[in-house]
Design an enzyme around this catalytic site. Structure first.
Site, short mmCIF file in Angstrom:
data_model
loop_
_atom_site.label_atom_id
_atom_site.label_comp_id
_atom_site.label_asym_id
_atom_site.label_seq_id
_atom_site.Cartn_x
_atom_site.Cartn_y
_atom_site.Cartn_z
N HIS A 366 16.84 99.39 -70.33
CA HIS A 366 15.75 99.34 -69.36
C HIS A 366 16.23 98.80 -68.03
O HIS A 366 15.87 99.29 -66.97
CB HIS A 366 14.63 98.42 -69.86
CG HIS A 366 14.26 98.66 -71.27
ND1 HIS A 366 13.56 97.76 -72.02
CD2 HIS A 366 14.51 99.71 -72.07
CE1 HIS A 366 13.41 98.25 -73.23
NE2 HIS A 366 13.98 99.42 -73.28
N ARG A 474 10.37 109.58 -63.44
CA ARG A 474 10.29 108.97 -64.78
C ARG A 474 9.13 107.98 -64.77
O ARG A 474 9.12 107.06 -63.95
CB ARG A 474 11.58 108.23 -65.10
CG ARG A 474 12.80 109.13 -65.31
CD ARG A 474 14.00 108.26 -65.66
NE ARG A 474 15.12 109.02 -66.17
CZ ARG A 474 16.20 109.35 -65.45
NH1 ARG A 474 16.28 108.99 -64.18
NH2 ARG A 474 17.19 110.02 -66.01
N ARG A 510 7.17 113.26 -65.13
CA ARG A 510 7.48 113.43 -66.55
C ARG A 510 6.62 112.44 -67.33
O ARG A 510 6.59 111.26 -67.01
CB ARG A 510 8.95 113.12 -66.81
CG ARG A 510 9.19 113.12 -68.31
CD ARG A 510 10.59 112.84 -68.68
NE ARG A 510 10.96 111.45 -68.51
CZ ARG A 510 12.22 111.03 -68.66
NH1 ARG A 510 13.17 111.89 -68.91
NH2 ARG A 510 12.51 109.77 -68.53
N GLU A 609 15.86 119.35 -73.81
CA GLU A 609 16.79 118.25 -74.09
C GLU A 609 17.37 118.33 -75.49
O GLU A 609 18.18 117.50 -75.88
CB GLU A 609 16.07 116.90 -73.93
CG GLU A 609 15.42 116.72 -72.58
CD GLU A 609 14.91 115.32 -72.36
OE1 GLU A 609 15.65 114.51 -71.81
OE2 GLU A 609 13.75 115.03 -72.76
N ASN A 632 21.33 114.69 -69.92
CA ASN A 632 21.83 113.47 -70.60
C ASN A 632 21.58 113.58 -72.09
O ASN A 632 22.46 113.32 -72.91
CB ASN A 632 21.13 112.22 -70.06
CG ASN A 632 21.21 112.11 -68.56
OD1 ASN A 632 22.12 112.65 -67.95
ND2 ASN A 632 20.25 111.42 -67.96
N ASP A 633 20.36 113.95 -72.42
CA ASP A 633 20.03 114.08 -73.84
C ASP A 633 20.62 115.36 -74.43
O ASP A 633 21.16 115.36 -75.52
CB ASP A 633 18.51 114.05 -74.04
CG ASP A 633 18.00 112.63 -74.14
OD1 ASP A 633 18.63 111.83 -74.87
OD2 ASP A 633 17.00 112.29 -73.49
N ARG A 643 24.86 108.97 -76.20
CA ARG A 643 25.05 108.69 -74.77
C ARG A 643 25.15 107.21 -74.48
O ARG A 643 25.57 106.80 -73.41
CB ARG A 643 23.92 109.33 -73.96
CG ARG A 643 22.56 108.74 -74.24
CD ARG A 643 21.43 109.57 -73.62
NE ARG A 643 20.95 109.00 -72.39
CZ ARG A 643 19.82 109.39 -71.78
NH1 ARG A 643 19.08 110.36 -72.30
NH2 ARG A 643 19.43 108.83 -70.67
N CYS A 680 18.19 118.16 -64.48
CA CYS A 680 17.89 116.85 -63.89
C CYS A 680 18.65 115.70 -64.55
O CYS A 680 18.32 114.55 -64.33
CB CYS A 680 16.39 116.58 -63.91
SG CYS A 680 15.73 116.40 -65.57
C1 PEP Z 1 17.97 113.51 -69.51
O1 PEP Z 1 17.94 113.29 -70.72
O2 PEP Z 1 18.86 114.17 -68.95
C2 PEP Z 1 16.91 112.97 -68.63
C3 PEP Z 1 16.83 113.31 -67.38
O3 PEP Z 1 16.05 112.07 -69.17
P1 PEP Z 1 16.43 110.54 -69.46
O4 PEP Z 1 17.78 110.26 -68.87
O5 PEP Z 1 15.36 109.74 -68.86
O6 PEP Z 1 16.43 110.53 -70.96
MG MG Z 2 16.11 112.58 -71.63
#
Ligand code: PEP
Ligand code: MG
Length: 750
Positions: A366, A474, A510, A609, A632-633, A643, A680
């Site tokens: 966080h 976010r 989101r 994702e 990222n996910d 990750r 993103c």
């Molecule tokens: C992602 O997963 O790429 C994303 C943008 O969401 P977060 O990083 O908040 O999981």
């Molecule tokens: Mg994500």
């Protein structure tokens, strides 16, 4: 401990304390101390070895060995019996040292005549400073009482070292907390910053390690422990008994258990009986706990030891009256902490903060989200106990691009660092010149560049960054930073201010993405074996409809009369999207019936994702108004590489042939159904990656504001058709990643 031994130990400590008060230089004082210890312990030899650097110990004072060997005899960590003590942090007590494992003969010290050896580590809060050794001619093991007395003495020596009592000539006697030091960590947020250390929990300085009146000290300790117990009980009363506060309760219950632990109190009282002050006794036990903490691989035990450590800090603050005063924060603060929660970080505010350096933390924690939202450099998992080494006010340079912090740097490092900052500023200026120009490649393709955000405070960068809009807002932060679910009106107010600040530019909200590492303190949560694959994001939203509906209502009210773009995170199958989308329609209808103004138009998108969604039925792609790839996910699930796990996080290149092929397929499916698609994840902000994504057909990218300039700069210089061809060749070359091909091509053409 027998009374006799107790008073002897006290006498020894008193003599040590008196030596502190003498007007003598560090070396002289050390020599005197070895004399005192040898005399009081009735041993022929007493020596003090201190660390000269992280790997080498140096004999710094001795009574009984050849004085010429002082500052000459050195040993590596782990070498000989002294090195063994230093490496293990444990006592070595040998009646027949020459036949002990690891014994190293050092002719210059003449030590072969002393068969018995007892070495204890000199350490402060788990950090090794050196080794205290006594040796005697008589071949005997030292008794438990004697070893204990030596440990107490070593503790006092550590405190004296901390207070600068041994500062003298040479590396090993250099004042503590003055050396330039380099710390390495994981990159939580790129960028560079310089400033002055501000410790989230400043170390308590114990100025009186030795006490004369054990009874009075025990009284002080007991009174402080009572105060501590009351404060823990009060904290426990303030958290509710329902399940939502379970985690917090658990920690406080552990605090209470330790605060009431008889053995903890008894050990500290024994330390006081041996001559330590109440503060030094607390610290001695804290040191032991930290050492065990460092050695334990049991997660539960580590957590409990951590609790004990926190509790000891509280007790020390009660005893010394030393506390934290945020008003003392320097104007250019680099916050250094073992760890920090998002609420605490938000309490400090963005204002004076230049960077954040954490011993623990993780990239997706966080606090990391907040730091990223504030665009301040963040290092996580920083080793070598920076919180022990750094002092408030120390000058520090944070290089978030390299994952390095320079504490008290040399002039040459400062100069190089400032050059780097100047170069970056220069580049930013160049990028600022591109602000009003489109991200158009030489073949005429226009890519929409957007920014990611999570706080209203970030939106001013929208105008200056050259971003077209907010591609990902976010919404977790408003939930994470509170101790209860925010109210609808509160959220509607925030979202409305976000839209105001965007001034007509598109903002993609989101919906709440919690679960996995993002845990709401007030939400009931069951322990899951694999939280990243568990009950998170849209899964929570669909199961706990109340929160999702409330959030949708807040978004609808905020948009009133303006366009609303909303997307759902972590959609794994068509049904989930259909259901969530239906909620939006239901809420629109409800708001309409209630007489609230509706948004001018509504777009409903899905985040892609999980690999499964890429293979969803055609109808999904047709139904979604837009798709945003959460790289990222997506990457973590594609490669099955956590990750958050520093060991595997960077193992697979984003430009890996498999991943690029996969992205190409997603882009093609979206093109077939004419569904706008963007990317993103963090990788969108890396110019080479961004260029490759664009070449694979992604026409919209969303990134942190500082990346817009560099990405635009590169995009405007390349022909995306050519890049696509280079990627195709790379994919067919049999190599793992297309990066090599792409970089070669760039070098040839740029
Ligand atoms: C992602 O997963 O790429 C994303 C943008 O969401 P977060 O990083 O908040 O999981
Ligand atoms: Mg994500």
């Amino acid at each position: 401990m027998a009374d006799q031994t107790e008073s002897e130990s006290r006498k020894l400590l008193r003599r040590l304390r008196d030596s502190m008060a003498e007007e003598s230089a560090g070396q002289e004082r050390l020599n005197h101390i070895t004399q005192i210890i040898a005399e009081e312990m009735r041993t022929e030899v007493c020596s003090i070895y201190l660390f000269r650097d992280a790997e080498t110990l140096e004999l710094c004072a001795t009574e009984g060995l050849n004085p010429d060997s002082v500052h000459q005899t050195r040993m590596r960590l782990g070498e000989g019996l002294v090195g063994r003590v230093a490496r293990s942090g444990r006592v070595v007590n040998e009646a027949d040292a020459p036949s002990a494992k690891g014994f190293r003969y050092m002719p210059e010290t003449g030590e072969e005549v002393f068969p018995s050896f007892c070495g204890v580590p000199i350490q402060r809060l788990g950090e090794g400073l050196g080794v205290l050794v006594v040796q005697s001619r008589e071949a005997r093991a030292f008794s438990e009482d004697e070893v204990y007395a030596l440990e107490v003495v070593a503790m006092v020596l550590a405190e004296m070292a901390e207070l600068g009592a041994f500062v003298g000539e040479g590396e090993a006697l250099r004042a503590r907390h003055t050396n330039p030091m380099l710390f390495k960590g994981g990159i939580g947020q790129e960028g560079v910053a310089e400033g002055h250390v501000y410790l989230h929990e400043p170390r308590v300085v114990v100025t009186n390690p030795v006490a004369d009146d054990p009874e009075a000290e025990v009284e002080r300790l007991r009174a402080a422990v009572d105060t501590l117990r009351v404060s823990v009980d009060d904290m426990l009363k303030s958290v509710s008994t329902d399940a939502v506060d379970k985690d917090q309760r658990e920690v406080l219950e552990a605090f209470r258990m330790f605060a009431n632990s008889r053995s903890w109190l008894r050990r500290m009282e024994e330390d006081i009986a041996a001559g330590l002050s109440a503060e030094a006794a607390v610290e001695k036990e804290q040191s032991t706990a930290r050492r065990r903490l460092g050695q334990s691989s049991d997660a539960y035990l580590r957590e409990r030891l951590q609790d004990l450590d926190d509790l000891s800090n509280r007790l020390l603050r009660i005893l010394t009256g030393q506390g934290v005063d945020a008003a003392d924060m320097p104007e250019d603060a680099v916050l250094v902490a073992r760890n920090i929660g998002p609420g605490e970080l938000l309490d400090y505010g963005r204002g004076k903060l230049r960077a954040l350096v954490l011993e623990q933390g993780s990239v997706g924690s966080h606090a990391a989200i907040v730091a990223r939202a504030w665009a301040i450099p963040l290092l996580v998992h920083v080793g070598d106990q920076i919180t022990n080494e750094a002092l408030n006010g120390d000058y520090i340079l944070v290089d978030g691009d390299q994952g390095i912090a320079h504490l008290r740097p040399d002039e040459s490092v400062v100069t190089a660092f400032r050059d780097k900052i100047a170069m970056q500023a220069e580049a930013q200026k160049r990028y600022a010149g591109l602000q009003s120009l489109p991200a158009q490649s030489t073949d005429g393709t226009v890519i929409s560049l957007n920014m990611n955000a999570g706080l209203i405070a970030e939106l001013p960068s929208l105008a200056g960054s050259g971003a077209e809009g907010v591609g990902l807002f976010r919404t977790e932060l408003q939930f994470l930073a509170r101790s209860r679910v925010p109210r609808r009106a509160e959220l509607a107010g925030i979202y409305s201010r976000v839209l105001d600040a965007a001034d007509g530019k598109r903002v993609v909200f989101r919906t709440l993405d919690i679960g996995s590492d993002k845990v709401l303190p007030y939400m009931k949560r069951e322990d899951e074996p694999n939280p990243a694959l568990g009950w998170r994001a849209i899964r929570v939203g669909l199961d706990k409809r109340g929160v999702m509906r409330m959030q949708l209502q807040a978004l609808i009210r905020a948009a009133a009369g303006r366009p609303l773009s909303v997307m759902f995170p972590f959609v794994a199958q068509f049904e989930e999207f259909k259901e969530a989308r239906q909620h939006v329609f239901d809420e629109l209808e409800r708001e309409d019936k209630l007489g609230h103004a509706l948004p001018e138009k509504v777009e409903i998108g899905a985040m892609l994702e999980t690999p499964s969604l890429a293979f969803a039925p055609r109808q999904f792609f047709e139904m979604a108004d837009f798709i945003s790839i959460g790289g990222n996910d997506l990457k973590q699930f594609f490669f099955a590489a956590d990750r958050e796990n520093e060991r595997v996080r960077r193992r697979y290149d984003t430009l890996n042939v498999s991943f690029m092929t996969f992205l190409g397929q997603i882009a093609d499916r979206c093109a077939e159904s004419e569904t706008p698609v963007s990317f993103c994840g963090e990788d969108a902000g890396r110019p080479i990656e961004a260029m490759c994504f664009a070449a694979m057909g992604l026409r919209s990218l969303s990134m942190r504001p500082a990346s817009i300039g560099p990405v635009k700069h590169l995009l405007r210089r390349v022909d995306l058709g050519e890049v696509r061809e280079v990627i195709r060749e790379g994919c067919e070359s049999g190599e793992q990643s297309v990066r090599g091909h792409v970089m070669d091509w760039l070098r040839r053409t740029a």
